[in-house]
Enzyme design. Sequence first.
Site, mmCIF file in Angstrom:
data_model
loop_
_atom_site.group_PDB
_atom_site.id
_atom_site.type_symbol
_atom_site.label_atom_id
_atom_site.label_comp_id
_atom_site.label_asym_id
_atom_site.label_seq_id
_atom_site.Cartn_x
_atom_site.Cartn_y
_atom_site.Cartn_z
ATOM 1 N N GLU A 1 -9.072 6.021 0.463
ATOM 2 C CA GLU A 1 -9.025 5.343 -0.686
ATOM 3 C C GLU A 1 -8.935 6.279 -2.010
ATOM 4 O O GLU A 1 -8.119 5.701 -2.945
ATOM 5 C CB GLU A 1 -10.553 4.648 -0.875
ATOM 6 C CG GLU A 1 -10.894 3.551 0.091
ATOM 7 C CD GLU A 1 -9.987 2.425 -0.186
ATOM 8 O OE1 GLU A 1 -9.109 2.095 -1.052
ATOM 9 O OE2 GLU A 1 -10.008 1.695 0.857
ATOM 10 N N SER B 1 -12.293 -7.702 7.682
ATOM 11 C CA SER B 1 -12.866 -7.054 8.497
ATOM 12 C C SER B 1 -13.184 -5.693 8.446
ATOM 13 O O SER B 1 -14.210 -4.972 8.863
ATOM 14 C CB SER B 1 -11.647 -6.663 9.586
ATOM 15 O OG SER B 1 -11.354 -8.071 10.265
ATOM 16 N N GLN B 2 -12.703 -5.069 7.194
ATOM 17 C CA GLN B 2 -13.147 -3.598 6.675
ATOM 18 C C GLN B 2 -14.454 -3.941 6.212
ATOM 19 O O GLN B 2 -14.923 -4.798 5.596
ATOM 20 C CB GLN B 2 -12.205 -3.170 5.869
ATOM 21 C CG GLN B 2 -12.319 -1.763 5.580
ATOM 22 C CD GLN B 2 -11.581 -0.651 4.603
ATOM 23 O OE1 GLN B 2 -10.929 -1.779 3.866
ATOM 24 N NE2 GLN B 2 -11.593 0.292 4.445
ATOM 25 N N MET C 1 -7.189 -6.340 0.170
ATOM 26 C CA MET C 1 -7.242 -5.522 1.325
ATOM 27 C C MET C 1 -5.823 -5.532 2.137
ATOM 28 O O MET C 1 -4.900 -6.460 2.210
ATOM 29 C CB MET C 1 -8.027 -6.707 2.154
ATOM 30 C CG MET C 1 -8.499 -6.110 3.668
ATOM 31 S SD MET C 1 -9.272 -4.598 3.616
ATOM 32 C CE MET C 1 -8.511 -3.687 5.062
ATOM 33 N N GLU C 2 -5.680 -4.111 2.459
ATOM 34 C CA GLU C 2 -4.563 -3.974 3.034
ATOM 35 C C GLU C 2 -4.221 -4.245 4.476
ATOM 36 O O GLU C 2 -3.518 -3.384 4.850
ATOM 37 C CB GLU C 2 -4.239 -2.100 2.582
ATOM 38 C CG GLU C 2 -5.433 -1.403 3.642
ATOM 39 C CD GLU C 2 -6.733 -1.239 3.024
ATOM 40 O OE1 GLU C 2 -7.053 -1.931 2.195
ATOM 41 O OE2 GLU C 2 -7.411 -0.320 3.499
ATOM 42 N N HIS D 1 -1.436 1.869 0.654
ATOM 43 C CA HIS D 1 -2.318 1.762 1.981
ATOM 44 C C HIS D 1 -1.483 1.907 3.165
ATOM 45 O O HIS D 1 -1.721 2.250 4.335
ATOM 46 C CB HIS D 1 -3.377 0.947 1.947
ATOM 47 C CG HIS D 1 -4.559 1.047 1.325
ATOM 48 N ND1 HIS D 1 -5.510 2.365 1.729
ATOM 49 C CD2 HIS D 1 -5.271 0.560 0.578
ATOM 50 C CE1 HIS D 1 -6.623 2.257 0.947
ATOM 51 N NE2 HIS D 1 -6.497 1.139 0.258
ATOM 52 N N HIS E 1 -1.839 -0.555 -4.982
ATOM 53 C CA HIS E 1 -2.705 0.335 -4.411
ATOM 54 C C HIS E 1 -2.595 -0.238 -2.731
ATOM 55 O O HIS E 1 -2.652 0.618 -2.127
ATOM 56 C CB HIS E 1 -4.070 -0.251 -4.965
ATOM 57 C CG HIS E 1 -5.326 0.523 -4.257
ATOM 58 N ND1 HIS E 1 -6.043 1.598 -4.700
ATOM 59 C CD2 HIS E 1 -5.867 -0.001 -2.842
ATOM 60 C CE1 HIS E 1 -6.925 1.720 -3.602
ATOM 61 N NE2 HIS E 1 -6.932 0.643 -2.899
ATOM 62 N N GLU E 2 -2.808 -1.681 -2.812
ATOM 63 C CA GLU E 2 -2.599 -2.083 -1.549
ATOM 64 C C GLU E 2 -1.367 -1.755 -0.718
ATOM 65 O O GLU E 2 -1.464 -1.449 0.565
ATOM 66 C CB GLU E 2 -2.844 -3.743 -1.310
ATOM 67 C CG GLU E 2 -3.916 -4.208 -1.881
ATOM 68 C CD GLU E 2 -5.487 -3.528 -1.751
ATOM 69 O OE1 GLU E 2 -5.371 -3.052 -0.683
ATOM 70 O OE2 GLU E 2 -6.244 -3.314 -2.571
ATOM 71 N N TYR F 1 -13.329 6.725 -4.347
ATOM 72 C CA TYR F 1 -11.648 6.305 -4.783
ATOM 73 C C TYR F 1 -11.461 7.441 -5.834
ATOM 74 O O TYR F 1 -10.252 7.947 -5.668
ATOM 75 C CB TYR F 1 -11.562 5.012 -5.505
ATOM 76 C CG TYR F 1 -11.784 3.909 -4.329
ATOM 77 C CD1 TYR F 1 -12.921 3.705 -3.679
ATOM 78 C CD2 TYR F 1 -10.768 3.097 -4.407
ATOM 79 C CE1 TYR F 1 -13.146 2.349 -3.114
ATOM 80 C CE2 TYR F 1 -10.898 1.600 -3.746
ATOM 81 C CZ TYR F 1 -12.052 1.598 -2.976
ATOM 82 O OH TYR F 1 -11.968 0.339 -2.105
HETATM 83 N N1 BES Z 1 -9.651 -1.309 1.472
HETATM 84 C C1 BES Z 1 -10.009 -1.690 0.301
HETATM 85 C C2 BES Z 1 -11.348 -2.575 0.124
HETATM 86 C C3 BES Z 1 -12.252 -2.337 1.135
HETATM 87 C C4 BES Z 1 -13.012 -0.979 1.046
HETATM 88 C C5 BES Z 1 -12.941 -3.111 1.934
HETATM 89 C C6 BES Z 1 -14.063 -0.482 1.842
HETATM 90 C C7 BES Z 1 -14.161 -2.680 2.650
HETATM 91 C C8 BES Z 1 -14.698 -1.485 2.393
HETATM 92 C C9 BES Z 1 -8.885 -2.096 -0.688
HETATM 93 O O1 BES Z 1 -7.762 -1.711 -0.591
HETATM 94 C C10 BES Z 1 -9.263 -1.555 -2.073
HETATM 95 O O2 BES Z 1 -9.583 -0.536 -2.447
HETATM 96 N N2 BES Z 1 -9.520 -2.876 -2.982
HETATM 97 C C11 BES Z 1 -9.767 -2.617 -4.485
HETATM 98 C C12 BES Z 1 -8.527 -2.562 -5.099
HETATM 99 C C13 BES Z 1 -8.509 -1.672 -6.353
HETATM 100 C C14 BES Z 1 -9.160 -0.269 -6.333
HETATM 101 C C15 BES Z 1 -7.051 -1.326 -7.041
HETATM 102 C C16 BES Z 1 -10.589 -3.834 -4.664
HETATM 103 O O3 BES Z 1 -10.979 -4.638 -3.760
HETATM 104 O O4 BES Z 1 -11.024 -3.622 -5.842
HETATM 105 ZN ZN ZN Z 2 -8.037 0.602 -1.143
#
Ligand code: BES
Ligand code: ZN
Length: 631
Positions: free
Chosen positions: A341, A163-164, A293-294, A322, A318-319, A404
């Site tokens: 992030e 969804s994000q 995805m958290e 969150h 990481h997740e 990030y």
């Molecule tokens: N919440 C993010 C994924 C996300 C960000 C989806 C923006 C849509 C829009 C998730 O927590 C994330 O950061 N995932 C990273 C993990 C990594 C930084 C450890 C990924 O998917 O690589």
């Molecule tokens: Zn993240």
Amino acid sequence: MFRNLMLLAGVAIAVAGCEKSPEYDPAHDYFTYANYDAFVTDHLVLDLDVDFQAQSLKGTASLHMRNLLPTERTVILDTRDLSIASAAVRLEGEAPQAAAFRLGERDEVLGQSLSVDLPEDFDPQGGFWLDIDYRTSPEASALQWLPAELTAGGKHPLVFSQSQAIHARSWVPLQDTPAVRITYEATLRTPPSMLALMSADNNPLTPRTGRYTFNMPQPIPSYLLAIAAGNLFFAPIGAETGVYSEPELLEDSAWEFAETQDMLDLAETQLGPYDWGRYDLLILPPSFPYGGMENPRLSFITPSVIAGDRSLVSLIAHELAHSWSGNLVTNATWRDIWLNEGTTSYLTARLMEDLYSKARADEERVLDWEALQADLQRVPERFQALAPKILPADGEGAQQAMYYAKGQFFLEHLERLFGRAVFDEFIMGYFRHFEWQSITTEQFLDYLDEHLLTANPGVYTREQAGEWLYQPGVPADFVPPVSASLEAAEKAAQAFSAGEIAAFSIDHADWSPHAVVHFINSLPPSLDSEQLGQVGSAFGFSQSRNAEISRAWFIQVAQRRYQPAYGAMEEHLARYGRMKLIVPVYAALVANGEDAALAERLFKANRDSYHPIAVQAIEGAFQRAADKANS
Ligand code: BES
Ligand code: ZN
């Protein structure tokens, strides 16, 4: 009717006006059609059939809303590719009344507004229900409907959501803005024997009846709504943690992520109580478009981090982090995504330090620092502020990756200046102060000013903090991270390319996978094809089981047109759908000047196995490359 059209037009003009004018309202979410200043949702009830034949979710969404502006009689929601059958309003315990509704024009980024008029004699009182009968399209951008062949087991189809940031609207009509928080309940009907899961109170012992009910009692933003259904099973990790996946992956997943309970216990000591109940992982098929995805209580995870040696588990940290930074304290709009992030990346490094070692955390910091340097070369200056003026016309967060690392290093900079003990207290206080709220960067800055800067005078000014938040680049007084093991790998890369040592005599037996990634990234452009082949075979890069190593390697292979590894590169592009692993490889193929047609052909061959969000990202990368070539 006329009046409502005028109101719709008013929203459009307001948004268009901001593109030109310098008056960007940082508290306003430009990525939603919802008139959330006039109506707010506080609870959602979903009742949906999960129909694999039709590749559709069908049923009812009931939004419990309050009307904050009594003069406003039209509720505007977000949708994307939804078919709306009917809308009705009702007061609790009373009969529903049909309501007139219409869909607005479709926008590529935002989707379509859904306007629902309150019937003339309807008094919304202290709160009312809006019931919408609808179904999703097979093209819903949040959902991937995987046919059985594309699952690990090969016998049952599987569906999952992402969804994000603004894709919840493609499977639920709602106010799709992180500024609005809702609790929810849901009933899902699946084919019998399938298991359905949501970002809610999944019960590991639930009987597999094909009818599942869920409750999420904590108020969450819409981007944390999540759903999955398939041939899924559970394995426990600790008392409050466990893992779901297809049975074929369950044992490997449980082993790889066995430290999840320890991570949760540690996080609670650093960040305060975990207020969500259980913390489980759902390991998805390789087409999951992100690393993780958290989704609250149930992080969605790519199987590409199952390296067999637990070397990529910082993704779980990481997740999990969150659960505080993002899910408990949430960015008010996507312009503030660094609050989610960047803060999470900072906390991840802290968790990794305590769980493993400072050396391991520093390796990850240096890799992130180098990625940030590359991003700062690439990303236009106007997007480099942590809190940039970002609008739908800029695309859905095309620059996201850099927030990030820049956000992480901002907080590390503060930590170094004020000392860890003081900063830890500040962070804990921050989570408590803003818990269950969605906040802007300006609210963060005010809190920072009062509780850290002014409370410990003479160390750092509000203006200095503002440099990170509102200016491009990284302030000059930041001290970049260093890692001895990564430096050694870099030296080896240099010595090898200078012809000083042979590939097979590089002693990498005790290098971490991160050091190997850094070694690959450090190979200079001058390296010739034969040399690339030598390191490739000495290290076995094309056969690596570590997806981060494969990623770094195949980017080099594509950039340098190292054709002996093209077969393995094609397998990599077919194996994974995680954007981070494949988009840069496609982009490098297009950018090398010779392989645009190959990239298109490979994309066509793999397209059906990629998630809609990944398809969109790759098409975007091709488009940007074409624009560049034509300019
Ligand atoms: N919440 C993010 C994924 C996300 C960000 C989806 C923006 C849509 C829009 C998730 O927590 C994330 O950061 N995932 C990273 C993990 C990594 C930084 C450890 C990924 O998917 O690589
Ligand atoms: Zn993240």
